[in-house]
Design a protein around this motif. Sequence first.
Motif, PDB file in Angstrom:
ATOM      1  N   GLN A   2    -111.797  -0.684  21.324  1.00 27.94           N
ATOM      2  CA  GLN A   2    -110.604  -1.139  20.608  1.00 27.94           C
ATOM      3  C   GLN A   2    -110.977  -2.398  19.827  1.00 27.94           C
ATOM      4  N   MET A   3    -111.557  -2.225  18.652  1.00 31.14           N
ATOM      5  CA  MET A   3    -111.993  -3.375  17.880  1.00 31.14           C
ATOM      6  C   MET A   3    -111.987  -3.051  16.395  1.00 31.14           C
ATOM      7  N   VAL A   4    -111.937  -4.117  15.589  1.00 28.98           N
ATOM      8  CA  VAL A   4    -112.043  -4.030  14.139  1.00 28.98           C
ATOM      9  C   VAL A   4    -113.079  -5.055  13.698  1.00 28.98           C
ATOM     10  N   ALA A   5    -113.995  -4.653  12.822  1.00 31.43           N
ATOM     11  CA  ALA A   5    -115.025  -5.559  12.319  1.00 31.43           C
ATOM     12  C   ALA A   5    -114.806  -5.838  10.848  1.00 31.43           C
ATOM     13  N   VAL A   6    -114.909  -7.109  10.477  1.00 32.76           N
ATOM     14  CA  VAL A   6    -114.837  -7.536   9.083  1.00 32.76           C
ATOM     15  C   VAL A   6    -116.212  -8.034   8.681  1.00 32.76           C
TER      16      VAL A   6
ATOM     17  N   VAL B  65    -110.283 -13.263   6.263  1.00 32.98           N
ATOM     18  CA  VAL B  65    -109.806 -11.881   6.351  1.00 32.98           C
ATOM     19  C   VAL B  65    -109.663 -11.473   7.819  1.00 32.98           C
ATOM     20  N   ALA B  66    -110.652 -11.827   8.638  1.00 37.51           N
ATOM     21  CA  ALA B  66    -110.578 -11.492  10.059  1.00 37.51           C
ATOM     22  C   ALA B  66    -109.397 -12.190  10.728  1.00 37.51           C
TER      23      ALA B  66
ATOM     24  N   LYS C  53    -119.605 -11.772  27.124  1.00 36.04           N
ATOM     25  CA  LYS C  53    -118.868 -12.941  27.607  1.00 36.04           C
ATOM     26  C   LYS C  53    -117.899 -13.440  26.550  1.00 36.04           C
ATOM     27  N   ALA C  54    -118.331 -13.469  25.293  1.00 34.74           N
ATOM     28  CA  ALA C  54    -117.454 -13.934  24.216  1.00 34.74           C
ATOM     29  C   ALA C  54    -116.193 -13.086  24.125  1.00 34.74           C
ATOM     30  N   MET C  55    -116.330 -11.777  24.364  1.00 35.65           N
ATOM     31  CA  MET C  55    -115.161 -10.904  24.265  1.00 35.65           C
ATOM     32  C   MET C  55    -114.234 -11.030  25.463  1.00 35.65           C
TER      33      MET C  55
ATOM     34  N   ARG D 143    -100.277  -5.623  19.188  1.00 35.87           N
ATOM     35  CA  ARG D 143    -101.498  -4.922  19.595  1.00 35.87           C
ATOM     36  C   ARG D 143    -102.537  -5.923  20.092  1.00 35.87           C
ATOM     37  N   THR D 144    -102.281  -6.517  21.223  1.00 38.13           N
ATOM     38  CA  THR D 144    -103.218  -7.493  21.777  1.00 38.13           C
ATOM     39  C   THR D 144    -104.453  -6.827  22.375  1.00 38.13           C
ATOM     40  N   ASP D 145    -104.420  -5.486  22.490  1.00 36.22           N
ATOM     41  CA  ASP D 145    -105.570  -4.778  23.043  1.00 36.22           C
ATOM     42  C   ASP D 145    -106.692  -4.608  22.024  1.00 36.22           C
ATOM     43  N   ILE D 146    -106.378  -4.702  20.740  1.00 31.78           N
ATOM     44  CA  ILE D 146    -107.384  -4.529  19.698  1.00 31.78           C
ATOM     45  C   ILE D 146    -107.965  -5.892  19.346  1.00 31.78           C
ATOM     46  N   ARG D 147    -109.290  -6.024  19.444  1.00 36.33           N
ATOM     47  CA  ARG D 147    -109.948  -7.290  19.195  1.00 36.33           C
ATOM     48  C   ARG D 147    -110.597  -7.275  17.811  1.00 36.33           C
ATOM     49  N   VAL D 148    -110.837  -8.466  17.279  1.00 37.02           N
ATOM     50  CA  VAL D 148    -111.352  -8.607  15.919  1.00 37.02           C
ATOM     51  C   VAL D 148    -112.634  -9.418  15.939  1.00 37.02           C
TER      52      VAL D 148
END
Length: 328
Positions: free
Chosen positions: A68-72, A105-106, A226-228, A118-123
């Motif tokens: 569950q992630m989006v990359a910019v 943008v991120a 760890k960062a995530m 949508r707190t489950d999707i991380r950026v």
Amino acid sequence: MSYQRVKFYQTGTFTVGNRLLDESDRTVQAGMDRTNSLNSGHRACQGCGEALGARYALDAVMRATHQQMVAVNATGCLEVFSSPYPESAWQIPWLHSLFGNAPAVASGVAAALRAKGRTDIRVIAQGGDGATVDIGFGCLSGMFERNDDVLYVCYDNEAYMNTGVQRSGSTPPRAWTNTTQAVGTDPGNPMGIGKNLPRIAMAHGIPYVATASVADLHDLEAKVTKAMSIRGARYIHIHVPCPLGWKSDPAHTIKVARLAVESGLFPLFEAEGGEVTDRTPIRKKVSVEQYLELQGRFRHLFHPRDEHGLEAIQAIADANIDRYQLLP
């Protein structure tokens, strides 16, 4: 941090991998569960450290977020070789931004997801040293200052490689680039200039800052994981050799990266809230000459030999070792 260190063993055969070793001695760097976020078909140069670093960093993010992630992605080498229109080597939700606004943008993507609940999707946002250290520096500082819930990953190959190997704010002293020629009494990139982005990020007091290298992919993955696990602004600075711009043998990418760490020129550490909390000790200290002599961009330091330049670079490495207490 607990993780399995990458090990370097010879089995005395021509086998690929380490399957003849005892299981306790093996290190696993591939598996059926890997996402392959950056898949085959991209057009990176042979031996590209950035392609390797990005694949492992993004796969670690995918595992940590249950996909569950989006990359910019900022403009630069990574964007250009991975997404030549109309093709793409990415197997994740991926956005291309301008050279200098990936952090902004991120931050906007994170804000939109928060507004939708949508707190489950991380950026995450990512870019090279040009997009990070120079062109996107203001947007990145703003992201840090607001403590936006974004992980920013910088793949540092120490110059603007995609546009012809021009100097960036991350280019090391005395290095040749097309804008820092190896001529004059002090050839190459001048001493005493540039920016140290990990320390600048720490000065913002953000929750997490780390440095990593493709020389130790398990350490890289552990730090991304760890960062995530942390919310707020996070920054990871990954050292990624560029055979084309560094004029090094493509087969020596990992060796060059390892020598950068073992010489002290690229210290590995973690920081939380602006304070160093952990560091990776140097297992075998080497001189900076062993690192520099593998790269054609430093050839002018050896032919003829430039004792003053070599001593100045060694002093930088020694200062890093003292600052981060890297010797066991």
